[in-house]
Design a protein around this motif. Structure first.
Motif, mmCIF file in Angstrom:
data_model
loop_
_atom_site.group_PDB
_atom_site.id
_atom_site.type_symbol
_atom_site.label_atom_id
_atom_site.label_comp_id
_atom_site.label_asym_id
_atom_site.label_seq_id
_atom_site.Cartn_x
_atom_site.Cartn_y
_atom_site.Cartn_z
ATOM 1 N N ILE A 57 0.852 -1.203 0.000
ATOM 2 C CA ILE A 57 0.000 0.000 0.000
ATOM 3 C C ILE A 57 0.886 1.252 0.000
ATOM 4 N N ALA A 64 0.789 7.627 -5.986
ATOM 5 C CA ALA A 64 -0.292 8.628 -6.069
ATOM 6 C C ALA A 64 0.269 10.023 -5.823
ATOM 7 N N LYS A 68 0.178 13.164 -8.384
ATOM 8 C CA LYS A 68 -0.473 14.445 -8.064
ATOM 9 C C LYS A 68 0.481 15.639 -8.220
ATOM 10 N N ILE A 93 -16.507 19.800 -6.224
ATOM 11 C CA ILE A 93 -16.220 18.382 -6.427
ATOM 12 C C ILE A 93 -15.516 17.814 -5.200
ATOM 13 N N ILE A 103 -7.017 10.365 -7.143
ATOM 14 C CA ILE A 103 -6.355 10.627 -8.432
ATOM 15 C C ILE A 103 -7.409 10.886 -9.520
ATOM 16 N N GLY A 104 -8.412 10.013 -9.574
ATOM 17 C CA GLY A 104 -9.471 10.168 -10.588
ATOM 18 C C GLY A 104 -10.209 11.486 -10.406
ATOM 19 N N LYS A 105 -10.565 11.785 -9.159
ATOM 20 C CA LYS A 105 -11.279 13.039 -8.870
ATOM 21 C C LYS A 105 -10.441 14.242 -9.290
ATOM 22 N N ILE A 107 -8.152 14.337 -11.583
ATOM 23 C CA ILE A 107 -8.092 14.416 -13.055
ATOM 24 C C ILE A 107 -9.394 15.008 -13.599
ATOM 25 N N GLY A 144 -20.032 17.487 -8.100
ATOM 26 C CA GLY A 144 -19.465 16.225 -8.579
ATOM 27 C C GLY A 144 -18.964 15.392 -7.418
ATOM 28 N N MET A 145 -19.320 14.105 -7.451
ATOM 29 C CA MET A 145 -18.870 13.215 -6.373
ATOM 30 C C MET A 145 -18.190 11.994 -6.957
ATOM 31 N N SER A 146 -17.020 11.697 -6.392
ATOM 32 C CA SER A 146 -16.263 10.531 -6.817
ATOM 33 C C SER A 146 -16.282 9.502 -5.687
ATOM 34 N N LEU A 149 -14.862 3.028 -3.828
ATOM 35 C CA LEU A 149 -15.100 1.797 -3.062
ATOM 36 C C LEU A 149 -16.585 1.442 -3.109
ATOM 37 N N ILE A 175 -23.419 15.188 -10.716
ATOM 38 C CA ILE A 175 -22.786 14.121 -11.502
ATOM 39 C C ILE A 175 -21.965 13.241 -10.559
ATOM 40 N N VAL A 176 -22.097 11.924 -10.757
ATOM 41 C CA VAL A 176 -21.315 10.992 -9.933
ATOM 42 C C VAL A 176 -20.423 10.153 -10.841
ATOM 43 N N GLY A 177 -19.343 9.649 -10.242
ATOM 44 C CA GLY A 177 -18.429 8.807 -11.004
ATOM 45 C C GLY A 177 -17.516 8.032 -10.084
ATOM 46 N N ALA A 195 -20.469 9.662 -15.555
ATOM 47 C CA ALA A 195 -19.492 9.523 -16.640
ATOM 48 C C ALA A 195 -18.467 8.467 -16.255
HETATM 49 CO CO1 B1M Z 1 -7.406 1.469 -3.303
HETATM 50 N N1 B1M Z 1 -8.782 0.247 -3.927
HETATM 51 N N2 B1M Z 1 -7.844 1.037 -1.429
HETATM 52 N N3 B1M Z 1 -5.936 2.665 -2.856
HETATM 53 N N4 B1M Z 1 -6.977 1.501 -5.136
HETATM 54 C C1 B1M Z 1 -9.048 0.220 -5.365
HETATM 55 C C2 B1M Z 1 -10.126 1.245 -5.731
HETATM 56 C C3 B1M Z 1 -9.512 -1.286 -5.587
HETATM 57 C C4 B1M Z 1 -10.459 -1.447 -6.801
HETATM 58 C C5 B1M Z 1 -8.277 -2.206 -5.703
HETATM 59 C C6 B1M Z 1 -8.669 -3.669 -5.825
HETATM 60 O O1 B1M Z 1 -8.822 -4.338 -4.827
HETATM 61 N N5 B1M Z 1 -8.857 -4.189 -7.023
HETATM 62 C C7 B1M Z 1 -10.193 -1.611 -4.193
HETATM 63 C C8 B1M Z 1 -11.688 -1.297 -4.105
HETATM 64 C C9 B1M Z 1 -12.553 -2.535 -4.122
HETATM 65 C C10 B1M Z 1 -13.989 -2.143 -4.093
HETATM 66 O O2 B1M Z 1 -14.480 -1.571 -3.189
HETATM 67 N N6 B1M Z 1 -14.666 -2.471 -5.190
HETATM 68 C C11 B1M Z 1 -9.377 -0.740 -3.256
HETATM 69 C C12 B1M Z 1 -9.268 -0.949 -1.848
HETATM 70 C C13 B1M Z 1 -9.944 -2.203 -1.308
HETATM 71 C C14 B1M Z 1 -8.582 -0.060 -0.986
HETATM 72 C C15 B1M Z 1 -8.423 -0.160 0.532
HETATM 73 C C16 B1M Z 1 -9.678 -0.594 1.311
HETATM 74 C C17 B1M Z 1 -7.219 -1.102 0.795
HETATM 75 C C18 B1M Z 1 -6.899 -1.382 2.250
HETATM 76 O O3 B1M Z 1 -6.604 -0.485 2.993
HETATM 77 N N7 B1M Z 1 -7.003 -2.639 2.559
HETATM 78 C C19 B1M Z 1 -7.998 1.297 0.899
HETATM 79 C C20 B1M Z 1 -9.226 2.192 1.165
HETATM 80 C C21 B1M Z 1 -8.826 3.552 1.664
HETATM 81 C C22 B1M Z 1 -10.024 4.494 1.701
HETATM 82 O O4 B1M Z 1 -10.344 5.126 0.721
HETATM 83 N N8 B1M Z 1 -10.678 4.547 2.846
HETATM 84 C C23 B1M Z 1 -7.321 1.719 -0.368
HETATM 85 C C24 B1M Z 1 -6.264 2.622 -0.407
HETATM 86 C C25 B1M Z 1 -5.622 3.026 -1.570
HETATM 87 C C26 B1M Z 1 -4.392 3.938 -1.566
HETATM 88 C C27 B1M Z 1 -4.455 5.048 -0.521
HETATM 89 C C28 B1M Z 1 -3.182 3.083 -1.308
HETATM 90 C C29 B1M Z 1 -4.346 4.426 -3.062
HETATM 91 C C30 B1M Z 1 -5.085 5.764 -3.317
HETATM 92 C C31 B1M Z 1 -4.126 6.948 -3.307
HETATM 93 C C32 B1M Z 1 -4.816 8.192 -3.799
HETATM 94 O O5 B1M Z 1 -5.799 8.192 -4.551
HETATM 95 N N9 B1M Z 1 -4.282 9.312 -3.364
HETATM 96 C C33 B1M Z 1 -5.160 3.335 -3.759
HETATM 97 C C34 B1M Z 1 -5.148 3.108 -5.164
HETATM 98 C C35 B1M Z 1 -4.132 3.912 -5.951
HETATM 99 C C36 B1M Z 1 -6.026 2.195 -5.799
HETATM 100 C C37 B1M Z 1 -6.051 1.730 -7.276
HETATM 101 C C38 B1M Z 1 -4.859 0.818 -7.486
HETATM 102 C C39 B1M Z 1 -6.002 2.836 -8.316
HETATM 103 C C40 B1M Z 1 -7.079 3.913 -8.173
HETATM 104 C C41 B1M Z 1 -6.758 5.028 -9.145
HETATM 105 O O6 B1M Z 1 -6.162 6.026 -8.764
HETATM 106 N N10 B1M Z 1 -7.074 4.811 -10.438
HETATM 107 C C42 B1M Z 1 -7.448 0.980 -7.359
HETATM 108 C C43 B1M Z 1 -7.436 -0.195 -8.328
HETATM 109 C C44 B1M Z 1 -7.822 0.223 -9.739
HETATM 110 O O7 B1M Z 1 -8.585 1.180 -9.931
HETATM 111 N N11 B1M Z 1 -7.350 -0.505 -10.711
HETATM 112 C C45 B1M Z 1 -7.784 0.765 -5.944
HETATM 113 C C46 B1M Z 1 -6.682 5.746 -11.496
HETATM 114 C C47 B1M Z 1 -7.767 6.822 -11.652
HETATM 115 C C48 B1M Z 1 -7.386 7.769 -12.773
HETATM 116 O O8 B1M Z 1 -8.961 6.157 -12.008
HETATM 117 O O9 B1M Z 1 -10.085 6.776 -9.826
HETATM 118 O O10 B1M Z 1 -11.202 5.158 -11.465
HETATM 119 P P1 B1M Z 1 -10.347 6.345 -11.214
HETATM 120 O O11 B1M Z 1 -10.998 7.618 -11.932
HETATM 121 C C49 B1M Z 1 -11.417 7.626 -13.283
HETATM 122 C C50 B1M Z 1 -12.882 7.182 -13.462
HETATM 123 O O12 B1M Z 1 -13.349 6.309 -12.460
HETATM 124 C C51 B1M Z 1 -13.645 8.465 -13.556
HETATM 125 O O13 B1M Z 1 -12.719 9.327 -14.203
HETATM 126 C C52 B1M Z 1 -11.412 9.086 -13.686
HETATM 127 C C53 B1M Z 1 -10.363 9.494 -14.697
HETATM 128 O O14 B1M Z 1 -10.682 9.104 -15.991
HETATM 129 N N12 B1M Z 1 -14.110 9.158 -12.363
HETATM 130 C C54 B1M Z 1 -15.116 10.076 -12.438
HETATM 131 C C55 B1M Z 1 -13.644 9.149 -11.100
HETATM 132 N N13 B1M Z 1 -14.320 10.023 -10.347
HETATM 133 C C56 B1M Z 1 -15.208 10.609 -11.144
HETATM 134 C C57 B1M Z 1 -16.157 11.608 -10.884
HETATM 135 C C58 B1M Z 1 -16.963 12.040 -11.934
HETATM 136 C C59 B1M Z 1 -16.864 11.482 -13.201
HETATM 137 C C60 B1M Z 1 -15.936 10.491 -13.477
HETATM 138 O O15 B1M Z 1 -17.870 13.008 -11.786
HETATM 139 C C61 B1M Z 1 -17.889 13.742 -10.586
#
Ligand code: B1M
Length: 221
Positions: A57, A64, A68, A93, A103-105, A107, A144-146, A149, A175-177, A195
């Motif tokens: 982790i 991350a 950022k 947002i 990170i996603g939020k 971006i 906007g809410m991201s 989990l 909008i949610v994502g 989205a």
């Molecule tokens: Co975590 N994590 N994480 N994590 N993490 C995931 C999300 C997970 C899918 C990994 C896995 O097991 N496969 C899983 C969630 C499972 C689930 O619930 N379905 C998970 C887990 C379980 C956890 C912990 C519980 C782990 C633990 O402690 N045991 C813990 C929870 C902490 C918490 O939040 N309370 C945790 C912790 C972390 C880190 C802190 C280590 C780190 C986050 C660091 C940070 O963000 N500053 C982290 C990371 C990096 C990830 C993965 C690897 C990558 C997430 C990411 O940044 N993606 C992730 C696995 C994965 O996604 N492959 C995972 C890149 C980003 C650009 O994409 O955020 O999807 P994303 O955003 C996209 C779209 O979704 C969309 O647009 C974005 C850009 O195009 N989008 C929107 C997002 N928000 C939007 C809002 C909108 C519209 C579109 O409108 C408002």
């Protein structure tokens, strides 16, 4: 160069991430492509390693942080290349309560800003009431809410309910994502839009802003 940047992100090496991001810009690479193919791809690659038990982790947190640091540099370059500077609307947002993935939020916020939306970023772990207070304080067009989990998605619903309870729901478009969300989820919780990624979120919010402008225009015309 993209490979070196991706590797620096994976290594959580801020100094080299900055160096290679600047080199990509100097080499006139498309900053949006650099963001997706070198920065985000690095975080996701490390995420896959973590799932396979090949990373910790702490490595993900470091990656991350490196991502950022690089995002604002790429954002400046996008603006320089013709992104808008005049505001066409305002948005609040945040990542919902209990969730620290940002990170996603960040971006999404970046893409909105470079398209001329003034963005108030509430950060991560944002409780419903904080969204409500922000709507009162900033009077945004969009909320906007991201959520990343499955356990925190429900906070998007609770926030919409809190906005309703405060009599603010009709004043904003919501909008949610986030990876576990979907169009169906957005409909189910009464959001106005959803989205799958940052780029497509722009079409959704810009349409709302255009509609609002033409409604105001008609009222004054
Ligand atoms: Co975590 N994590 N994480 N994590 N993490 C995931 C999300 C997970 C899918 C990994 C896995 O097991 N496969 C899983 C969630 C499972 C689930 O619930 N379905 C998970 C887990 C379980 C956890 C912990 C519980 C782990 C633990 O402690 N045991 C813990 C929870 C902490 C918490 O939040 N309370 C945790 C912790 C972390 C880190 C802190 C280590 C780190 C986050 C660091 C940070 O963000 N500053 C982290 C990371 C990096 C990830 C993965 C690897 C990558 C997430 C990411 O940044 N993606 C992730 C696995 C994965 O996604 N492959 C995972 C890149 C980003 C650009 O994409 O955020 O999807 P994303 O955003 C996209 C779209 O979704 C969309 O647009 C974005 C850009 O195009 N989008 C929107 C997002 N928000 C939007 C809002 C909108 C519209 C579109 O409108 C408002």
């Amino acid at each position: 160069m993209c490979f070196s940047l991706r590797q620096s992100i994976i290594d959580g090496d801020i100094e080299n991430s900055l160096k290679y991001a600047n080199e990509c810009i100097k080499a006139s690479m498309n900053p949006l492509e650099v963001l997706n193919k070198c920065v985000v791809a690095g975080v996701l690659e490390l995420g896959d390693k973590w799932i396979r038990g090949e990373a910790f982790i702490a490595d993900l947190v470091a990656a991350a942080e490196a991502a950022k640091v690089v995002i604002p540099i790429l954002k400046n370059e996008i603006v320089k290349r013709g992104g808008k500077l005049e505001y066409v609307g305002r948005a609040v947002i945040g990542t919902v309560e209990g969730d620290i993935h940002d990170i996603g939020k960040t971006i999404v916020a970046t893409i909105w800003e470079v398209n001329g939306i003034e963005v108030i970023d509430l950060g991560v772990d944002v409780p419903p009431q904080k969204f409500v207070e922000a709507v009162k304080q900033y009077n945004p067009d969009i909320v906007g809410m991201s959520a990343l989990l499955t356990t925190t998605m429900v906070k998007q619903k609770e926030t919409i309910e809190a906005l309703k309870a405060a009599g603010l729901r009709d004043k904003v478009k919501v909008i949610v994502g986030g990876a576990p969300t979907s169009a169906e989820w957005a409909r189910e919780i009464g959001a106005d839009g959803w989205a799958p990624d940052a780029i497509s979120s722009i079409d959704v919010v810009m349409k709302w802003l255009r509609e609002k402008r033409s409604a105001v225009g008609e009222a004054h015309g």
